[in-house]
Design a protein around this motif. Structure first.
Motif, PDB file in Angstrom:
ATOM      1  N   THR A  63      12.142   2.130  42.620  1.00 11.70           N
ATOM      2  CA  THR A  63      13.203   1.257  42.517  1.00 11.70           C
ATOM      3  C   THR A  63      14.397   2.305  42.633  1.00 11.70           C
ATOM      4  OG1 THR A  63      13.158   0.938  40.353  1.00 11.70           O
ATOM      5  CG2 THR A  63      12.247  -0.558  41.660  1.00 11.70           C
ATOM      6  N   THR A  64      15.730   2.044  42.546  1.00 14.96           N
ATOM      7  CA  THR A  64      16.956   2.681  42.398  1.00 14.96           C
ATOM      8  C   THR A  64      18.131   2.023  41.808  1.00 14.96           C
ATOM      9  OG1 THR A  64      18.148   2.302  44.370  1.00 14.96           O
ATOM     10  CG2 THR A  64      16.153   3.877  44.644  1.00 14.96           C
ATOM     11  N   ASN A  65      19.016   2.693  41.415  1.00 17.62           N
ATOM     12  CA  ASN A  65      20.036   1.962  40.828  1.00 17.62           C
ATOM     13  C   ASN A  65      21.069   1.766  42.040  1.00 17.62           C
ATOM     14  OD1 ASN A  65      21.296   4.450  41.262  1.00 17.62           O
ATOM     15  ND2 ASN A  65      21.980   4.761  39.357  1.00 17.62           N
ATOM     16  N   GLN A  66      22.372   1.041  41.809  1.00 14.31           N
ATOM     17  CA  GLN A  66      23.128   0.978  42.787  1.00 14.31           C
ATOM     18  C   GLN A  66      23.915   1.932  43.253  1.00 14.31           C
ATOM     19  OE1 GLN A  66      23.154  -0.203  39.808  1.00 14.31           O
ATOM     20  NE2 GLN A  66      25.083   0.221  38.628  1.00 14.31           N
ATOM     21  N   ALA A  67      23.734   3.304  42.864  1.00 14.35           N
ATOM     22  CA  ALA A  67      24.514   4.512  43.314  1.00 14.35           C
ATOM     23  C   ALA A  67      23.667   5.153  44.377  1.00 14.35           C
ATOM     24  CB  ALA A  67      24.662   5.569  42.020  1.00 14.35           C
ATOM     25  N   CYS A  68      22.464   4.381  44.756  1.00  3.89           N
ATOM     26  CA  CYS A  68      21.435   5.186  45.964  1.00  3.89           C
ATOM     27  C   CYS A  68      21.556   4.103  47.161  1.00  3.89           C
ATOM     28  CB  CYS A  68      20.391   5.259  45.389  1.00  3.89           C
ATOM     29  SG  CYS A  68      20.028   6.539  44.019  1.00  3.89           S
ATOM     30  N   ALA A  69      21.721   4.644  47.995  1.00  5.42           N
ATOM     31  CA  ALA A  69      21.454   4.032  49.395  1.00  5.42           C
ATOM     32  C   ALA A  69      20.013   4.218  50.004  1.00  5.42           C
ATOM     33  CB  ALA A  69      22.496   4.109  50.689  1.00  5.42           C
TER      34      ALA A  69
END
Length: 458
Positions: free
Chosen positions: A283-289
């Motif tokens: 999963t990623t945070n919102q800073a990554c596309a």
């Protein structure tokens, strides 16, 4: 270390005057509001300029007889050639004789092993008392002149060679950038090439940050959670943090498959616009596309990664926002990619791989030669400080006489500049500045040099 004839051991405090009490603090706000032509120095070197209207020459070091000494784990000494502000991260020393002695002291301090003198836990620090107790091998003044001239000659050539190596490394980076631009730059497409966008070639999404106050979202987590800080490497092989299955179920985070290309939409410094491939589901945070290619475009992944690298600077220019401009998913989806036929793509990728291998070899060679140059500099200074770089002259005035004269002059200046007759007792006091050879680790062939190793990323 046994000294040549005519040399003496003394302490730094016997040949320098410490002017720390004359430092004047200048805030960053003052420097920003009143920029000028007077340099301002701190722990990392010159940090700015200050207006002469704020400058009081009574309170700072003037002239070429001053030595700026930086108070850090690898201290650096050098001569200030004019008036300057100095903050409390540096010691300010004035050599008590002339420029020749100052230059000799600078060379010595930049080769000295500070083990046992600097102390501290989180950050090594050299106190005033420790600094003034540093042992100094003092040659006759005439020999100091010969040593300084020889060192300046040797080290200037060595520094020029080091700068050339660093420039060569930078040219390697520029070469790769130019090569990418020539292959993937804007302009008319070659025959047989097509153009598309990231949004047409892939699904583009992002992630989220589960509430930090919900401990059940993090404690015992097994699901990798990636942030933009990991995107400075081309391949992400290990997760930085983990979240729980409950966090995946109850928040908007998504699990992306291995092979997903991530692009940093936010980030400090050079992070924003960087891209990297996931080597594991995460999963990623919102800073990554997160870019997940459509199945039929999977073979384009190495090409798209190369294209994103080529368009890194363009990506940063595209970003829009406030003090720290950011990218967004819309901008990521609109990135245009020039697409060659598959056979031509493979040839270009193979060519780029060959170039990368050759450039890495050159980078390693540059680093090796630079390390060799650093070692040579250290050896030259070591020979100079031990009296092996230039010949001794028995006719030179002994250093003990120079030391007596320095101490006598300091005695005279202590009476508000009124000269004092140097009595026999004062001469004895001056002679007492001579000390026996210090034990290790006062001086070591492993002393840190003043040259900074620079890594040259490709």
């Amino acid at each position: 270390m046994e000294l040549p004839a005519g040399w003496v051991w003394t302490r730094l405090g016997n040949v320098v005057e410490v002017l720390d009490h004359q430092r004047v603090p200048v805030s960053a706000k003052e420097r920003a509001q009143r920029p000028g032509d007077v340099p301002y120095y701190g722990a990392t070197g010159q940090v700015g300029w200050i207006d002469t209207a704020l400058f009081d020459e009574e309170l700072v070091l003037l002239g070429e007889d001053g030595v700026q000494f930086f108070d850090r784990s690898k201290p650096k000494a050098y001569i200030i050639s004019g008036p300057a502000w100095v903050n409390n991260h540096a010691h300010v020393l004035r050599v008590c004789r002339d420029v020749t002695l100052a230059r000799f002291v600078v060379h010595y301090l930049n080769s000295f092993n500070y083990e046992g003198y600097a102390n501290g836990t989180t950050r090594l620090k050299l106190t005033k008392s420790s600094m003034t107790s540093i042992p100094v091998p003092l040659p006759p003044l005439a020999e100091q002149q010969r040593i300084v001239e020889a060192l300046d000659n040797h080290l200037s050539r060595s520094d020029a060679a080091t700068r050339s190596l660093i420039d060569a490394g930078r040219r390697l980076i520029s070469l790769r950038t130019s090569l990418l631009a020539s292959i993937l730059g804007d302009g008319e497409l070659p025959a047989g090439w097509t153009s598309s966008t990231i949004g047409e070639l892939a699904n583009v999404g992002t992630g989220a940050t589960p509430l930090k106050s919900r401990r059940e979202y993090y404690e015992g987590g097994t699901v990798p959670w990636v942030t933009s800080s990991l995107l400075n490497s081309s391949l992400i092989t290990e997760p930085e943090k983990f979240i729980t299955d409950l966090a995946v179920q109850e928040t908007s985070v998504k699990v992306y498959p291995a092979g997903t290309i991530l692009v940093a939409m936010y980030g400090e410094g050079k992070t924003r616009g960087k891209s990297a491939e996931l080597a594991f589901p995460a999963t990623t945070n919102q800073a990554c596309a997160a870019i997940v290619l459509h199945g039929e475009n999977e073979f384009r992944k190495p090409w798209i990664k190369l294209a994103l690298e080529a368009q890194y600077i363009k990506l940063r220019r595209l970003s829009a926002g406030g003090v720290q401009p950011n990218l967004n998913l819309g901008l990521i989806r609109k990135i245009e990619i020039a697409l060659p036929p598959r056979s031509e793509q493979e040839k270009i990728l193979a060519q780029m791989d060959n170039w990368s291998i050759a450039m890495e070899r050159l980078r390693v060679t540059v680093a090796r030669l630079q390390a060799r140059g650093d070692h040579l500099q250290k050896s030259i200074v070591e020979r100079a400080i031990s009296g092996q770089l230039v010949p001794q002259n028995p006719a030179d005035e002994p250093a003990s006489v120079l030391l007596n004269r320095i101490c006598a002059e300091r005695e005279a200046q202590s009476g508000k500049g009124k000269p004092k007759r140097v009595t026999r007792s004062r001469q004895v006091t001056a002679a007492a500045a001579v000390m026996p050879a210090p034990p290790p680790p006062a001086y070591s062939t492993d002393a840190p040099t003043n040259v900074v190793q620079q890594e040259l990323p490709l």
